[in-house]
Structures are given as C-alpha cells and as structure tokens.
Design an enzyme around this catalytic site. Structure first.
Site, PDB file in Angstrom:
ATOM      1  N   GLY A 150       0.776  -1.242   0.000  1.00 50.48           N
ATOM      2  CA  GLY A 150       0.000   0.000   0.000  1.00 50.48           C
ATOM      3  C   GLY A 150       0.805   1.289   0.000  1.00 50.48           C
ATOM      4  O   GLY A 150       0.296   2.330  -0.401  1.00 50.48           O
ATOM      5  N   GLY A 204       7.750   5.088   6.445  1.00 50.24           N
ATOM      6  CA  GLY A 204       6.364   4.642   6.582  1.00 50.24           C
ATOM      7  C   GLY A 204       5.940   4.525   8.030  1.00 50.24           C
ATOM      8  O   GLY A 204       4.925   5.074   8.447  1.00 50.24           O
ATOM      9  N   GLU A 205       6.739   3.800   8.800  1.00 47.40           N
ATOM     10  CA  GLU A 205       6.340   3.534  10.181  1.00 47.40           C
ATOM     11  C   GLU A 205       6.587   4.726  11.095  1.00 47.40           C
ATOM     12  O   GLU A 205       5.889   4.926  12.089  1.00 47.40           O
ATOM     13  CB  GLU A 205       7.067   2.277  10.669  1.00 47.40           C
ATOM     14  N   ASN A 235       8.849  10.468  -3.520  1.00 45.13           N
ATOM     15  CA  ASN A 235       7.544  10.838  -4.069  1.00 45.13           C
ATOM     16  C   ASN A 235       6.717  11.507  -2.972  1.00 45.13           C
ATOM     17  O   ASN A 235       6.122  10.829  -2.139  1.00 45.13           O
ATOM     18  CB  ASN A 235       6.831   9.584  -4.594  1.00 45.13           C
TER      19      ASN A 235
HETATM   20 MO1  MOS Z   1       5.837  -3.436   9.149  1.00 45.82          MO
HETATM   21  S1  MOS Z   1       5.169  -3.878  11.088  1.00 45.82           S
HETATM   22  O1  MOS Z   1       7.521  -3.619   9.330  1.00 45.82           O
HETATM   23  O2  MOS Z   1       5.168  -4.653   8.213  1.00 45.82           O
END
Ligand code: MOS
Length: 738
Positions: free
Chosen positions: A467, A704-705, A631
C-alpha cells in the site's frame, strides 16, 4: 535537475485498483476450485476429546474435512528454515494448524471443511461437533507479570553508566506505569490464498509481504525444493506486519489442494483475522526519569513486558528505540515477556517503537510538569547530537529542525503551560507534543532491468507493495536513472519468478529496492558505454561512468547533450533487442561508522467535552526528517496514515478479552474501533529533507512507520494539558476521564 525524484507522482497502479483490475490473492480465477472454511475452537486451553465430522461430511457440496486426526503432517522443520534477514526466530516454532489435539488459544483452527462453494463450506463448518478436556487459560498478562522473563538474555543491552545510583541522587524524578492493550491489524483485504499443484509443483496466490518467505515456508512444510514452489502476490490490500511471516492458512490450503487434487481457496473471515495472524502485544511499561533542576536528564530506567504465546517467545523490542532518543549518561532498559494462552503476537506498524515511545514521551511530559519546563524545551535540553549509546555521529539528523518547524507551524509559543488553562467555548483545549523515531534500514535486494531497443524498460523484483506506493516509487526511480518517461517503464513485483527481495517491512523497501534499481541502471549505463566505445568515433571515449547519464533515449555527458549516443541505434547496431542487468544491492560498509535513523516531531491539539469527556483530535502537525523524499504524494500519505493510526491507538483501539475463557470479545470492526473520517480533522505533515549519501546513494530513509511513532504520546499529553488528568492506560476512552 531530477525529472521525477522529489516530484509528486500519482500511483501507477491507482486506476487498476479503483477499477477492480488489480487482482488480490483470493480473486484469481482458477478452474475447478474447492472452497475451504476454517472451524475454530470454542475453548482457550485444553485438548480435543472428540471431533465429529459425520453430519458435516454429509452436508450438501462437502468434499472433505480435515482435522488433526486425518491431516497429513508437515515435514520436520530444518534449523536453516528461517534466515536472519526475515527478522524471524532461527527455529520456526510458529503455529501449524491441524497437527495436534492440543488447544493453545481460543479460536484456534481445529478443522478445515472443503466444499464446492464457500457457502456450503461455511454451513458445514457449523455442523462439526467438538468436545474438549477444558483447562483454565491464562490470558491476562498483568496478573501474570511476576512470571515475566527475558527471552534473549545474551542479546539484552547492558546498562549505560550507573542508572540506579543516578536516579537515587537526582533532585527531580518521576516514575509511572503505562499499559497498552492488544491491538489488531485490520487491513481491508482479509488474508487468503489459492493453492494448486501440478505434479510436484505448487503454485499459490497468497496475500503476503514477502513471497520468498512464504516459498521457503511451504517448501520446508512439504519437503520439496524451493524451486518447486511459486508464490504470487501482486497486490496486497494492507498488511502492516500481519503478513510478514507466513500465517497458518497457506500451508493448510496447499495441503488440502494436494490431498483432494484440486485447487483450494481459503480466506479468513474478519473474525478469523483476530487469531489468524498475530497482533500488537499487550504491553506493560514502567519508566523512571531523573533530572537536574535545569532539565538535564540524569537517569532513565525503562522496563517493558509484553505477552507472548505459550509456544513462541515473541519480543516486541519496546525499549530498543527509546534508549537512544535523549542524551543521558545513565540508562537501563529491559524487555521481558509473559507466556499467555493466546496466539503469538507479531510486528504491527512501528512495532516496539510506537509502544516504547508512548511510555517514554508521556514520561518526558510528566517530567516537564515536575520541573515546570515547557515540554518542547525539555526535549531540546536533552537533544542527542551524537548517538548516546555508541557515541557515533548521526549520518544525518534534522530532528531539531523538525521541532522548530512543527512548533512554528502549530503556534506552540502561544501554549499556556498550566493544564486546563486553554478553552474554546466550553471545550477544554489541550496541546501536546512528542518525538518520533524509526530506523533508516537497508536490506540486500535484487532487481532485474530489461532495457529494450524500442525505448521501453521492464523492471522486476520480488518485493511487495502492501500500500505505500512501491509500484510507483520504483517506477519513478527507474524512469529517473534510465532517462525514460515513466510511461515507458513497467515495474512488476510480488512473484518468486523475480529476483529475491526482502519482505516489505521495517520501512526499508524503497531504500533497499530503490538502491538496487539505481545501481542496476548504472550497470546498464556502463554496458552501453562499453558498446559505444567499441567505435573509434565514440563521443564518450574519454568519459567516466560518473560523468554519464541516460536521458531522452540517449547516453550522454551530463549537462552536455551535444556529446551523446542514441541508445536504440546503439543497441540495434549491436543486434541487441534488449539489454539485461540483474543486480543485488547491499548496504554499504560506510554506514557502520555512523548512527542512522529517521526522526520526527508531533504537535497535537485535542478538544475535550467537559461533561461527556469525549476527546477529539482537532489538529495535528507532524514534521519528519527521513532523508530524501522520492515521491511527496505517497510519502505524505504514509505520514497521514501514521497519524490516523496513532489516533486509533490513543483513543479507541483495543482487543478485549474475556479472561474467563481467553476469548476475544470484539473480533469485528463493529466493536474494534478504528478511526473513521469523522475522527480525523486537520492533519498536516511536513518533511525536513536531509541530504544523506551515507545511508545509501539516493539518501533514502525509512519513513512509513515513523509517522505513527509519538502520536499516541502526543495525544495523551494533550489530553493531560486539556483536563489535568494523566491517563497512562490506552486507549483513552471517556470513562477514564470521568
Ligand atoms: Mo511493518 S510492522 O515492518 O510490516
């Protein structure tokens, strides 16, 4: 000037996704399909006394029913089965379904019904009659805290300085306990697979974050060579860590397909997802902070305990990141686990970091109030200019700039220090802040680039796109360095027929696969230069590879398009319809000299109804420093997603267990509350870009995290500021504020 990097690109798979052309694991059309449905235990611990499948077997459309009594046993796991790069334990003790009469957790799969249709399988599943020798499960970690133990004592970090002594002699100290309930990943797409065999070869469409990991798991399960297993997973409708490890369903789908000699489809119901793939563990933490009157931290003692299952020692690594956030000479942290009669937890979005930073960053807020120092100021006083654990310099760290930019955008200087001092009409207003941290990881990853003489390129890598926009960002990087327009580049992923890539996890995909694409494109450049320089009149004779670029179909001297060779002509002249490069990129050794990480600062406004005590997050500013943004469009989307999840973690998300039966009471989206649009008001994400060529040539860090880390703490701190009530137990529901 980059043509694509740093510019907004819409998702290259966006239209396929919204029009339904993108096929998810359970959507592939396979003829002669049999449908599976999982039957789950109704007790939390014990053994199966009897399991009667007679009536179910006679139900319409039923083909076969498997239980522990008749299911084939997998090949014994080899110790080499899981490799360290998967972040998995060395010996695979993961739960295997239908192997024993023993019940390890409530809602454990105990039978698999196969029928001609999904509805028939589901109906027959209700006719399976099971009796148990029931035992009392232990599922409440907090009552079993005294049984906590250190799972990997050899890997436990040593204390820094003398924390106990330093805490004792600190003029100001606080100590508090923080708890986080079990939380479940709830991706839109339920987990599922379609498996079929052709002779001794297995093909499986599976929802996974890593096709190679599933391939190895299945190959060892069936005792067949890895080459005999193909795993296909082109689209994943969210996973967040829930598909990092192979779950129990692909193995039983493949087992059933082999036994009945037909393709089998097996998909979890929403309810089954609550015991089918792990969860963020129940976490208890205690933080003690000591400081001088001027705010300088003198001691941090951080203890964490998370629950695991009885058969695996899952550690969430809660205290790992918090150890290195602040400059403090005396630090001790520990991580213990408690065995419970539940399924094994797993990594869930920013695992460990978001939980550990909830405790540390709430504790920092408590300390700020004990010291009467502005909470943001306290963080700046204790800013770590070098890595406090190793003493190494950071490859880059623009956290100070994030604090400044975020505070300015938010208007932090207008904050009144005292709790309950700000109002909007009758609403209590609270402003809170916290710090976010994540790694800048890179893993070995391979790609294959096929450059064609017709001016198109094909890129392939067995990575995944759960995603975040991996299809798009890899297309973007390839177009940039192959000098093609993005429409001429096609990127494919999620198939073991492509070169090996790591699981999509840890926010390391773009750094890992993107670097491989960049380096492979340079290899292509080199190959083309060698071809060009076979000719005596080559304009590139004296050029070095670093002086060259591919642009608009030409290989040319950078910033000097008069000295160029047309790539298509060159390839045709050499009878090369295509040029192929397969390349593996690895993290550089240069990284070892530095500490690397990604950072962020969060500023949150909440409004609390003084009577109903309902908390609304009315405004969030998040500034993050995570290297170069490839991006911006999808990157902002990642950070916004992190904030939204942080709102859920802070205010609503909890998996409730009835500890009498060890049974989850809310395994559905009606009673497990995730934020909806109405819960998310003004959210703004900002990037402070860093130019960091140490982490990797493109300067990509994990992002992302990162976006989620700190948000639950910032919300809890804002709630304290609004109400004067310190809630240390998530989620912060109105009852805890009354
Ligand atoms: Mo993420 S918890 O590293 O898929």
């Amino acid at each position: 000037m980059p043509r694509y990097i740093g510019k907004e690109m819409s998702r290259v798979d966006g239209i396929a996704k919204v029009t339904g052309k993108a096929k998810y694991a359970a959507e592939f059309q396979v003829p002669n399909l049999a449908y599976g449905f999982i039957v789950q235990s109704t007790v939390g611990k014990g053994t199966i006394k009897s399991i009667d499948t007679g009536e179910a077997s006679r139900a319409p459309g039923v083909i076969r029913i498997y239980t522990h009594e008749n299911a084939p046993k997998p090949a014994p796991p080899k110790s080499t089965e899981l490799k360290p790069q998967d972040n998995a334990p060395e010996r695979d003790k993961s739960f295997r379904a239908l192997q024993t009469d023993q019940i390890f957790f409530n809602m454990q799969p105990i039978a698999l019904v196969l029928a001609e249709s999904f509805e028939q399988a589901r109906y027959a599943a209700r006719l399976v009659k099971t009796t148990y020798n029931e035992e009392k499960p232990t599922t409440n970690m907090e009552v079993a805290l005294k049984t906590a133990f250190v799972p990997n004592p050899q890997r436990a970090p040593k204390p820094r300085g003398n924390p106990a002594q330093a805490l004792k002699s600190s003029p100001v100290k606080i100590e508090a306990e923080y708890t986080i309930p079990i939380e479940h990943h709830n991706p839109m797409e339920p987990h599922g697979a379609i498996a079929f065999w052709e002779n001794e070869k297995l093909t499986i469409f599976d929802k996974t974050q890593g096709v190679y990991t599933v391939r190895r798991h299945l190959a060892t399960s069936f005792g067949i060579p890895e080459e005999n297993v193909r795993v296909i997973s082109p689209f994943v409708g969210g996973a967040f860590g829930s598909s990092l490890r192979p779950n129990y369903y692909p193995a039983i789908a493949a087992m059933a397909a082999r036994e009945i000699n037909r393709p089998v489809k097996l998909v979890y119901t929403r309810q089954q997802m609550f015991t089918g793939h792990g969860y963020r563990p129940h976490t208890w933490q205690k933080v003690a902070l000591g400081a001088e009157q001027n705010g300088k931290l003198t001691a941090i003692i951080h203890e964490a305990v998370n629950n695991s299952s009885t058969f695996e020692d899952y550690s969430d690594n809660t205290t790992n990141f918090p150890r290195s956030v602040y400059a403090c000479p005396n630090v001790d942290s520990s991580q213990k686990i408690v065995k419970t009669d539940l399924s094994t937890p797993c990594a869930m979005r920013a695992p460990g970091a978001v939980s550990g930073m909830f405790a540390l960053e709430c504790a920092m807020d408590e300390l700020a109030y004990a010291l009467k120092i502005d909470p943001l100021e306290l963080r700046l006083i204790n800013y770590a200019d070098v890595h406090p654990e190793s003493g190494k310099p950071f490859s880059s760290k623009a956290l100070r700039e994030c604090y400044q930019l975020g505070a300015e955008k938010f208007g932090w200087k207008n904050r009144k220090f005292e709790p309950r001092s700000m109002r909007d009409g009758r609403q209590l207003v609270g402003w809170g802040t916290a710090t976010g941290v994540w790694g800048a990881f890179q893993q070995p990853a391979s790609v294959k680039i096929t450059l064609r003489a017709d001016g198109t390129a094909h890129i392939a890598s067995a990575t995944s796109d759960i995603g975040p926009g991996t299809y798009t960002v890899i297309t973007l990087i390839a177009a940039e360095y192959l000098g093609l327009s993005a429409e001429k580049v096609k990127f494919e992923l999620g198939d073991t027929k492509f070169p090996r890539a790591p699981v999509q996890g840890g926010s390391f995909t773009t750094a890992s696969v993107g670097t491989a694409v960049y380096e492979s494109a340079r290899n292509i450049c080199q190959k083309l230069m060698n071809l060009a320089n076979k000719e005596s009149n080559s304009p590139l004779k004296t050029a070095k590879i670093d002086d060259l670029e591919m642009l608009n179909g030409n290989l040319q001297i950078k910033n000097n398009s008069s000295q160029k060779v047309n790539i298509s002509e060159l390839m045709r002249k050499n009878n090369l319809p295509e040029l192929i490069d397969v390349h593996e990129a690895k993290p550089s050794s240069e990284r070892q000299k530095y500490a690397t990480g990604a950072h962020g600062a969060q500023f949150v406004e909440v409004k609390v109804d003084p009577d109903l005590r309902i908390v609304r997050v009315t405004r969030v500013i998040e500034a993050t420093a995570c290297g170069k943004i490839m991006n911006p469009k999808t990157s902002h989307s990642q950070e916004i997603g992190g904030i939204v999840w942080g709102i859920g973690m802070a205010l609503t998300e909890a998996t409730e267990i009835d500890h009498r039966y060890g049974r989850i009471m809310n395994p559905n989206l009606q009673h497990y509350h995730v934020p909806v649009n109405a819960d998310v008001l003004n959210v703004e994400t900002l990037f402070v870009e860093e130019d960091d060529k140490i982490v990797n040539p493109l300067g990509i860090k994990g992002m992302g995290e990162l976006g989620m880390v700190g948000i639950p703490a910032a919300i809890a701190n804002a709630v304290f500021h609004a109400t004067g009530r310190r809630v240390r137990d998530l989620p912060i529901t109105p009852d805890k504020l009354l």
